[in-house]
Design a protein around this motif. Structure first.
Motif, PDB file in Angstrom:
ATOM      1  N   GLU A 187      30.085  57.498  17.944  1.00 32.49           N
ATOM      2  CA  GLU A 187      30.108  56.922  16.343  1.00 32.49           C
ATOM      3  C   GLU A 187      29.759  55.398  16.751  1.00 32.49           C
ATOM      4  O   GLU A 187      29.951  54.696  17.536  1.00 32.49           O
ATOM      5  CB  GLU A 187      31.365  57.032  16.114  1.00 32.49           C
ATOM      6  CG  GLU A 187      32.089  58.591  15.756  1.00 32.49           C
ATOM      7  CD  GLU A 187      33.580  58.691  15.473  1.00 32.49           C
ATOM      8  OE1 GLU A 187      33.628  58.262  14.188  1.00 32.49           O
ATOM      9  OE2 GLU A 187      34.219  58.795  16.346  1.00 32.49           O
ATOM     10  N   GLU A 416      31.181  68.748   3.766  1.00 30.41           N
ATOM     11  CA  GLU A 416      31.650  68.534   5.061  1.00 30.41           C
ATOM     12  C   GLU A 416      30.261  68.567   5.809  1.00 30.41           C
ATOM     13  O   GLU A 416      29.850  67.834   6.711  1.00 30.41           O
ATOM     14  CB  GLU A 416      32.458  69.513   5.771  1.00 30.41           C
ATOM     15  CG  GLU A 416      32.820  69.366   7.252  1.00 30.41           C
ATOM     16  CD  GLU A 416      33.796  70.120   7.856  1.00 30.41           C
ATOM     17  OE1 GLU A 416      34.449  69.825   8.547  1.00 30.41           O
ATOM     18  OE2 GLU A 416      34.063  71.309   7.541  1.00 30.41           O
ATOM     19  N   VAL A 425      31.400  62.400   9.911  1.00 26.58           N
ATOM     20  CA  VAL A 425      32.399  63.019  10.529  1.00 26.58           C
ATOM     21  C   VAL A 425      31.850  63.464  12.006  1.00 26.58           C
ATOM     22  O   VAL A 425      30.574  63.969  12.144  1.00 26.58           O
ATOM     23  CB  VAL A 425      32.366  64.654   9.844  1.00 26.58           C
ATOM     24  CG1 VAL A 425      33.271  65.647  10.766  1.00 26.58           C
ATOM     25  CG2 VAL A 425      33.254  64.271   8.476  1.00 26.58           C
ATOM     26  N   PRO A 426      32.643  63.222  13.211  1.00 24.64           N
ATOM     27  CA  PRO A 426      32.008  63.497  14.393  1.00 24.64           C
ATOM     28  C   PRO A 426      31.768  64.955  14.839  1.00 24.64           C
ATOM     29  O   PRO A 426      32.323  65.871  14.231  1.00 24.64           O
ATOM     30  CB  PRO A 426      33.077  63.158  15.391  1.00 24.64           C
ATOM     31  CG  PRO A 426      33.890  62.206  14.534  1.00 24.64           C
ATOM     32  CD  PRO A 426      33.899  62.593  13.072  1.00 24.64           C
ATOM     33  N   GLN A 428      31.904  66.951  17.185  1.00 23.96           N
ATOM     34  CA  GLN A 428      33.017  67.573  17.763  1.00 23.96           C
ATOM     35  C   GLN A 428      34.022  67.993  16.886  1.00 23.96           C
ATOM     36  O   GLN A 428      35.012  68.970  17.228  1.00 23.96           O
ATOM     37  CB  GLN A 428      33.279  66.937  19.022  1.00 23.96           C
ATOM     38  CG  GLN A 428      34.128  65.644  18.892  1.00 23.96           C
ATOM     39  CD  GLN A 428      33.047  64.473  18.702  1.00 23.96           C
ATOM     40  OE1 GLN A 428      32.005  64.583  18.763  1.00 23.96           O
ATOM     41  NE2 GLN A 428      33.630  63.158  19.121  1.00 23.96           N
ATOM     42  N   ASP A 429      34.243  67.334  15.772  1.00 26.34           N
ATOM     43  CA  ASP A 429      35.336  67.417  14.866  1.00 26.34           C
ATOM     44  C   ASP A 429      35.077  68.292  13.651  1.00 26.34           C
ATOM     45  O   ASP A 429      36.004  68.460  12.854  1.00 26.34           O
ATOM     46  CB  ASP A 429      36.191  65.974  14.504  1.00 26.34           C
ATOM     47  CG  ASP A 429      36.602  65.347  15.577  1.00 26.34           C
ATOM     48  OD1 ASP A 429      36.884  65.910  16.561  1.00 26.34           O
ATOM     49  OD2 ASP A 429      36.893  63.976  15.615  1.00 26.34           O
ATOM     50  N   ALA A 431      34.827  70.931  11.373  1.00 28.82           N
ATOM     51  CA  ALA A 431      35.502  72.233  10.969  1.00 28.82           C
ATOM     52  C   ALA A 431      34.733  73.362  10.571  1.00 28.82           C
ATOM     53  O   ALA A 431      34.721  73.756   9.567  1.00 28.82           O
ATOM     54  CB  ALA A 431      36.593  71.994  10.078  1.00 28.82           C
ATOM     55  N   ARG A 442      26.530  73.777  19.335  1.00 26.07           N
ATOM     56  CA  ARG A 442      26.658  72.317  19.749  1.00 26.07           C
ATOM     57  C   ARG A 442      25.459  71.630  19.632  1.00 26.07           C
ATOM     58  O   ARG A 442      25.564  70.529  18.930  1.00 26.07           O
ATOM     59  CB  ARG A 442      27.384  72.209  21.301  1.00 26.07           C
ATOM     60  CG  ARG A 442      27.658  70.836  21.723  1.00 26.07           C
ATOM     61  CD  ARG A 442      27.941  70.610  22.914  1.00 26.07           C
ATOM     62  NE  ARG A 442      28.260  69.415  23.370  1.00 26.07           N
ATOM     63  CZ  ARG A 442      27.341  68.275  23.631  1.00 26.07           C
ATOM     64  NH1 ARG A 442      26.218  68.479  23.801  1.00 26.07           N
ATOM     65  NH2 ARG A 442      27.873  67.238  24.172  1.00 26.07           N
TER      66      ARG A 442
END
Length: 454
Positions: A187, A416, A425-426, A428-429, A431, A442
């Motif tokens: 980030e 999202e 929004v990272p 890895q986070d 949802a 990924r």
């Protein structure tokens, strides 16, 4: 006027009054009651202040022996209907209503009127009213000069942001705004002001403006230090990267040109708005005939149609940044426009995945899929009113994606997904509903976040 009550008359209701006690509802048992006792008016019972006999001496007596004449009881009807009488007054009024038809009818009317009352409403307008009205106008009102469909999201989002800026107070232009993005590995953020955000939009929109032959807001400062970098004019072919500064360099150059004392001035809004109007007018008068026109972003180029969608997406995201800074509600684009913005991001994912691999930020492809040949595919499902289904080739931007070759499935809410593509929004986070090859999932999530920039 009813005849005076004979003190000696039996007060038991006769056959013609059998239903009168039910004509007025009883006082609510849980209603608040006024504590102060209202004394009888007109002096001693049975006489007026002038000493003349009263016109009506019908009376009621409470449990403590207080006597209320008709006039006093009638004056208490409004307070009784509002549940504002004391317990003694309530008992006296209700006893009187069983014997006085006129007061019983008046009590019913007052109780019905009380039912129409409601709590006081705020006189402030609904903060979302402007947004709803503007969205309705943008969707329903046809333009005299039709705007191409691919430019409509940009026209709508710049109009929405301009409506937010129009009523902004002078001190709000200096409000700190936090800009966030994903730099490929983590980030990143930068703090500026509302005026600084509008300057950023003006500078980067200038890439599209110059591609249309409009003036560059940076002027001579748009050239690189060695004097090169004149952006290609209209009609430049794909890949015609003439060396103009990219979005970050243009933003830094514009901020450096601005007088620090004018950083909080709303004058930036006028320049930005004039440029957006000129861009929309330019493509509208050309009837959308922009084949072969590319917009160069420094190290990559986008077709003009996609560049307008890119600028609409960034305008929306930065408008939300501004709205958050000044504590103002702000909603998403209309579903049709939102779908076009999601589609642009989905179409950019294969090239972004390949770019991350060249930079060593993603593992190499597992299989080689020549252009036009089937390869591993990821099924991207974006839910919500602006969503849909996209199939992303994983091994090469030129490979053919198909549902039969899907090795993974990712489901994301539309909002999202846009926040992910904006770097808010990272990866890895996120949802996301995930199924299948974890490495492929990924790669796609990180590629989506890597679409963001300052």
């Amino acid at each position: 006027m009813n005849a005076p009550l004979d003190p000696g008359r039996d007060k038991t209701p006769g056959p013609d009054r059998a239903d009168r006690p039910d004509r007025a509802p009883k006082q609510r048992s849980d209603a608040p009651r006024r504590d102060a006792h209202v004394p009888p008016q007109g002096g001693p019972q049975g006489a007026s202040r002038s000493g003349a006999p009263p016109q009506d001496v019908r009376a009621a007596q409470d449990a403590e022996g207080h006597v209320y004449d008709h006039n006093v009881l009638r004056s208490l009807l409004g307070a009784w209907a509002l549940a504002a009488c004391s317990a003694e007054e309530t008992a006296a009024v209700e006893a009187h209503l069983t014997d006085c038809a006129a007061c019983a009818e008046e009590a019913l009317r007052l109780r019905d009127a009380v039912g129409l009352l409601h709590a006081e409403d705020s006189l402030d307008l609904d903060p979302m009213l402007r947004t709803r009205v503007l969205e309705g106008c943008l969707v329903r009102r046809p333009a005299r000069i039709p705007v191409p469909g691919w430019a409509a999201p940009y026209d709508a989002e710049t109009s929405r942001l301009d409506a937010l800026l129009r009523d902004m107070a002078e001190d709000e232009w200096r409000a700190p705004v936090r800009l966030r993005w994903f730099d490929g590995e983590g980030e990143a953020e930068r703090t500026t002001t509302v005026a600084g955000v509008i300057g950023h939009l003006l500078a980067v929109d200038g890439l599209v403006a110059t591609a249309l032959g409009l003036p560059d807001p940076l002027g001579r400062a748009a050239r690189l230090p060695d004097g090169t970098g004149a952006p290609p004019g209209p009609g430049a072919g794909p890949g015609a990267v003439g060396g103009p500064m990219g979005p970050v360099a243009r933003t830094e150059a514009f901020w450096a040109l601005e007088d620090p004392k004018a950083q909080g001035s709303p004058a930036a809004r006028e320049r930005w708005r004039d440029q957006t109007h000129a861009m929309v007018r330019s493509v509208s008068f050309t009837d959308g005939d922009v084949a072969g026109v590319d917009v160069t972003y420094g190290d990559f180029a986008l077709p003009l149609r996609d560049a307008f969608l890119d600028r609409a997406f960034e305008c929306w995201m930065h408008a939300e940044d501004i709205a958050e800074a000044v504590d103002y509600p702000y909603g998403p684009p209309v579903p049709g426009h939102l779908n076009m913005l999601v589609d642009l991001a989905a179409r950019q994912l294969p090239g972004t995945i390949a770019g991350r691999r060249r930079a060593g930020l993603a593992p190499p492809p597992r299989t080689l899929a020549p252009a036009g040949r089937p390869g591993r595919t990821l099924h991207l499902e974006v839910e919500g009113s602006g969503g849909g289904h996209w199939y992303i080739p994983l091994d090469s931007p030129g490979a053919t994606a198909s549902p039969e070759d899907a090795v993974a499935h990712v489901a994301l809410d539309g909002m999202e997904f846009c926040q992910l593509a904006a770097g808010h929004v990272p990866p890895q986070d996120a949802a996301a509903g995930q199924d299948g090859d974890r490495e492929a999932i990924r790669d796609v999530l990180f590629a989506a976040a890597s679409l963001s920039r300052l």
